[in-house]
Design an enzyme around this catalytic site. Structure first.
Site, short mmCIF file in Angstrom:
data_model
loop_
_atom_site.label_atom_id
_atom_site.label_comp_id
_atom_site.label_asym_id
_atom_site.label_seq_id
_atom_site.Cartn_x
_atom_site.Cartn_y
_atom_site.Cartn_z
N CYS A 141 40.48 38.89 41.39
CA CYS A 141 39.80 37.61 41.42
C CYS A 141 38.48 37.81 42.19
O CYS A 141 38.50 38.35 43.31
CB CYS A 141 40.65 36.56 42.12
SG CYS A 141 39.78 34.99 42.38
N ASP A 160 44.83 40.03 39.71
CA ASP A 160 45.15 39.25 38.52
C ASP A 160 45.79 40.19 37.52
O ASP A 160 45.41 41.37 37.43
CB ASP A 160 43.88 38.63 37.90
CG ASP A 160 43.33 37.48 38.72
OD1 ASP A 160 44.14 36.70 39.26
OD2 ASP A 160 42.09 37.34 38.78
#
Length: 154
Positions: free
Chosen positions: A52, A59
């Site tokens: 992120c 992620d």
């Protein structure tokens, strides 16, 4: 050694470090020996990771890349290293997915390419990102990507 369509490959068959960024990653390609036939190639990366850009938290996504080659095939180890280079790269889901697709489309000039980025939830919302170069070609078997809508995807 005899010159072949594989002679220009630099990463396959040896130890290769994971690139520090997608920009530093080197994609490699070979001439398509079946270029007179339209067929689908699928790469599935069920453990794709990036960061992120706001929090630095990881992620995770399940990527499915389909392409109908033209004159070129992507060499799979170079693709693996390219995808792995996102591990320490900060970008939103949409940017990661589309950047991968555009880089492959520009590099390979396939007859057709699509990507499905099935991202696992962050903040309670899964984000799925889809892109393709144009209409699906006729006469080529291209199966459904087979990733169900989010319900504890695995």
């Amino acid at each position: 050694m005899t010159e072949t369509i594989y002679s220009n490959l630099k990463q396959l068959g040896g130890t290769t470090e994971l690139p520090q960024s997608p920009e530093a990653a080197v994609l490699e390609r070979v001439a398509n020996p079946q270029a007179d036939v339209s067929y689908n190639v699928r790469f599935t990366a069920p453990e794709f990771t990036s960061l992120c850009p706001m929090t630095g938290q990881p992620d995770f996504a399940h990527l499915v890349i389909d392409y109908v080659p033209g004159d070129w095939l992507v060499e799979s180890k170079s693709l693996k290293l390219f995808l792995g280079s996102f591990r320490n790269h900060g970008a939103f889901h949409e940017d990661c997915t589309i950047s991968i697709a555009r880089r492959l489309a520009d590099f390979l000039a396939p007859r057709w390419l699509r990507i499905g980025g099935y991202w696992y939830p962050r903040g309670g919302i899964p984000i799925d990102v889809f892109w393709q170069t144009g209409a699906m070609p006729e006469g080529v078997w291209i199966p459904d990507q087979g990733v169900p809508p989010y319900r504890g995807r695995g």
